[in-house]
Design an enzyme around this catalytic site. Structure first.
Site, PDB file in Angstrom:
ATOM      1  N   GLU A 165       0.812  -1.091  -0.097  1.00  0.00           N
ATOM      2  CA  GLU A 165       0.065  -0.090   0.120  1.00  0.00           C
ATOM      3  C   GLU A 165       0.944   1.246  -0.022  1.00  0.00           C
ATOM      4  O   GLU A 165       0.638   2.502   0.619  1.00  0.00           O
ATOM      5  CB  GLU A 165      -0.887  -0.073   1.110  1.00  0.00           C
ATOM      6  N   GLU A 365      -9.119   4.029   3.622  1.00  0.00           N
ATOM      7  CA  GLU A 365      -8.836   3.190   2.680  1.00  0.00           C
ATOM      8  C   GLU A 365      -8.767   3.962   1.523  1.00  0.00           C
ATOM      9  O   GLU A 365      -9.796   4.308   0.832  1.00  0.00           O
ATOM     10  CB  GLU A 365      -9.674   2.164   2.761  1.00  0.00           C
TER      11      GLU A 365
END
Length: 395
Positions: A165, A365
């Site tokens: 990520e 997110e």
């Protein structure tokens, strides 16, 4: 940019000379007493760099200053050994250049080396920020915190808990870079003046919690652990799905917030590319560093940047304070992301932060798709999360 004090100079005069907010100059020189400057003393001027310039025929300090929106005395301050009335063609002088564009080029594979270079450059241009090392990774890389602001409201934002990520790191660095540009050039972001935010907030940014993991995903395994990580990765040299630290422990499953419950139901009982909780809470140095940072700083709120889902989580077992819901509603409004109070997942940094301090904590997110998200989403994600970044400071 550094200048040397002359007789009669003051920090206030430098503020007028370079059109720079006086408080940023003061904060860039924490060891300097503004009331008693000494001749020859070096002073940091934020928001500028120095460029070498070869004098051309017809050049004068007046012409050079006018073309750069600077006074003659600004050039005299920088070039104190020169006679302004007898510039020699070909002689090299120093010219101040106001920084008006970002230096963080985030739309690229952004590894620990890229981060370190950008932090160093930002610290040189904006010396009112402070760089702290809060711990070290398994492989000895420093986990760096960037700190700025003069207020009492302590806000913490972090990125790249999970290796694949890593796009969260350049997004966070770009948000910081544009905030700094806004301060030194006195220009708003989305109509919002940022100096009041600087004066009211103590902002902590940890842009890469998991530097070993990020480098593994982007650059492959380093020689000293090559065999171990390939074994953990089930013999594959494709590390694009790797979320854990270099030891195969998921750092966002390392915190004592129903850790035992999460451990008991986890399918991972050994180091793995993702989802292995370790043998106990807070065994990994990266997780320990983040826990210690929170305990030592007593933040008012915390945001952890992850990917993906275009949503954010803001509750934990009903322990979140009432203001969390108010902040969540604003985050939802300014970003378009969906606010989710509870999810069936525990042992994360957000969970522990809420449990430990009873303060607002958020897992954001970013983007949507399959990790690692493609860089083609970078600009869109930045615009989506910019509102959340600003709201985390002004609310």
């Amino acid at each position: 940019m550094k200048v040397k004090v002359r007789s009669g100079d003051s920090l206030w005069y430098y503020s007028q000379l370079f059109m720079m907010p006086i408080n940023l100059i003061i904060d860039s020189n924490p060891s300097v007493n503004p009331a008693s400057l000494k001749i020859g003393q070096e002073i940091n001027i934020p928001g500028f760099t120095l460029q070498n310039y070869a004098v051309k025929k017809g050049d004068t300090f007046w012409k050079l200053g006018t073309s750069r929106n600077l006074s003659v005395d600004a050039l005299l301050l920088i070039n104190q050994t020169l006679n302004p009335n007898s510039l020699t063609v070909g002689a090299v002088i120093k010219l101040p250049k106001r920084v008006i564009s970002p230096i963080v080029a985030g739309r690229r594979q952004y590894d620990f080396k890229a981060l370190t270079a950008d932090i160093s450059t930002l610290a040189a241009i904006y010396p009112f920020i402070k760089i702290n090392t809060i711990g070290n990774s398994i492989l000895g890389k420093p986990i760096q915190e960037i700190r700025l602001g003069k207020g009492n409201k302590k806000v913490q934002i972090n990125a790249s808990f999970h290796a694949n990520e890593w796009i969260t790191t350049p997004i966070l660095m770009a948000l910081l870079n544009n905030f700094l540009l806004s301060l030194t050039n006195v220009r708003p972001i989305r109509g919002l003046s940022t100096m009041p935010l600087y004066n009211s907030v103590d902002l902590s940014i940890v842009p890469m919690v998991n530097p070993d993991g990020v480098d593994l995903v982007l650059n492959g395994p380093p020689p000293e652990v090559r065999e171990q990580v390939i074994e953990i990765n089930r013999g594959s040299t494709d590390f694009s799905g790797w979320k854990a630290n270099i030891r195969g422990v998921d750092l966002n499953n390392q915190f004592p917030a129903k850790w035992d419950f999460e451990k008991e139901r986890s399918e991972q009982d050994a180091p793995a590319p993702r989802d292995y909780l370790g043998e106990a809470p807070l065994t990994e140095p990266e997780a320990i560093a983040m826990a210690d940072l929170a305990r030592n700083s007593q933040f008012e709120r915390m945001l952890a940047f992850h990917t993906q889902g275009s949503e954010f989580y803001w509750g934990y077992e009903g322990m979140e304070p009432p203001e969390s819901q108010v902040i969540a509603a604003e985050f939802e409004r300014v970003s378009g992301y969906r606010a989710v109070q509870f999810i069936d997942s525990f042992a994360g940094y957000k969970d522990w932060f809420i449990q430990e301090f009873r303060k607002p904590g958020f897992t954001i997110e970013l983007g949507s798709g399959i990790n690692p998200l493609p860089l083609s989403q970078y600009d869109e994600i930045y615009e989506e999360v910019l509102g959340i970044f600003l709201a985390s400071l002004y609310m």
